[in-house]
Design an enzyme around this catalytic site. Sequence first.
Site, PDB file in Angstrom:
ATOM      1  N   CYS A  82       3.286  -6.942   6.417  1.00 19.16           N
ATOM      2  CA  CYS A  82       2.365  -7.369   5.367  1.00 19.16           C
ATOM      3  C   CYS A  82       2.606  -8.837   4.992  1.00 19.16           C
ATOM      4  O   CYS A  82       2.299  -9.710   5.799  1.00 19.16           O
ATOM      5  CB  CYS A  82       2.450  -6.412   4.182  1.00 19.16           C
ATOM      6  SG  CYS A  82       0.973  -6.475   3.156  1.00 19.16           S
ATOM      7  N   HIS A 177       2.932  -0.966   5.874  1.00 21.21           N
ATOM      8  CA  HIS A 177       4.316  -0.849   5.382  1.00 21.21           C
ATOM      9  C   HIS A 177       5.026   0.402   5.900  1.00 21.21           C
ATOM     10  O   HIS A 177       5.158   1.374   5.143  1.00 21.21           O
ATOM     11  CB  HIS A 177       4.306  -0.769   3.853  1.00 21.21           C
ATOM     12  CG  HIS A 177       3.878  -2.016   3.168  1.00 21.21           C
ATOM     13  ND1 HIS A 177       4.754  -2.987   2.764  1.00 21.21           N
ATOM     14  CD2 HIS A 177       2.652  -2.463   2.813  1.00 21.21           C
ATOM     15  CE1 HIS A 177       4.112  -3.978   2.177  1.00 21.21           C
ATOM     16  NE2 HIS A 177       2.823  -3.677   2.195  1.00 21.21           N
ATOM     17  N   GLU A 179       8.004   0.961   6.004  1.00 23.01           N
ATOM     18  CA  GLU A 179       9.241   1.179   5.238  1.00 23.01           C
ATOM     19  C   GLU A 179       9.051   2.102   4.046  1.00 23.01           C
ATOM     20  O   GLU A 179      10.032   2.503   3.429  1.00 23.01           O
ATOM     21  CB  GLU A 179       9.825  -0.177   4.780  1.00 23.01           C
ATOM     22  CG  GLU A 179       9.072  -0.897   3.668  1.00 23.01           C
ATOM     23  CD  GLU A 179       7.852  -1.678   4.150  1.00 23.01           C
ATOM     24  OE1 GLU A 179       7.429  -1.500   5.311  1.00 23.01           O
ATOM     25  OE2 GLU A 179       7.297  -2.448   3.336  1.00 23.01           O
TER      26      GLU A 179
END
Length: 198
Positions: A82, A177, A179
Amino acid sequence: MTGRTRVGVLALQGDFREHAAVLAQLGAEVTLVRRPAELEAVDGLVLPGGESSVMDKLARAFDLADPLRSAIRDGLPVYGTCAGLIMLADHIVDGIAGQESLGGLDVTVRRNAFGSQLDSFETDLAIPVLGDPPVHAVFIRAPVVERAGTAVTALATLDDGRLVAVEQGNLLGTSFHPEVTGDTRFHAYFLDKVRMAL
Ligand code: GLN
């Protein structure tokens, strides 16, 4: 090879803790990078999500921007998510006045490409290099890759054809994302690139 893979996470701003947790879960030795000396001690680096214009200002204020550019040029494996993808892009569309990237990826990235009509959304993406099942992708005020040079490999596109994950040599970038989803395959893919570069 002995020892664990040493990976840094740029920790100036953004969701660096989430990345550090995933990388540690995968067995990497994780360093939060805020200083040039910390950058020198890692074999790969993650640029987290956050706000690219702030990350840019802080990288310059901390005298990290030029060391980061040199490291990228010298082949350090780097994964940007991002805002991190925006930092890796050679060209930014809709940056704030004076915003600079680190560059390295021969792409043009548009910030906040989904605009206010669709600030954040989630979707499942087929990503052939990661195999089945599809990756559940979370987009938060995300950029898209509007142009990619010939050396860039497209890893994932939305249904409308917009490019949201790319790879070029040692560089990897996603608009979304991984994560925050519990799916560790993108980070594992990146760690493989780090080990291969050693
Ligand atoms: N819109 C942010 C930027 O321009 C990126 C958002 C994110 O990293 N989730 O940097």
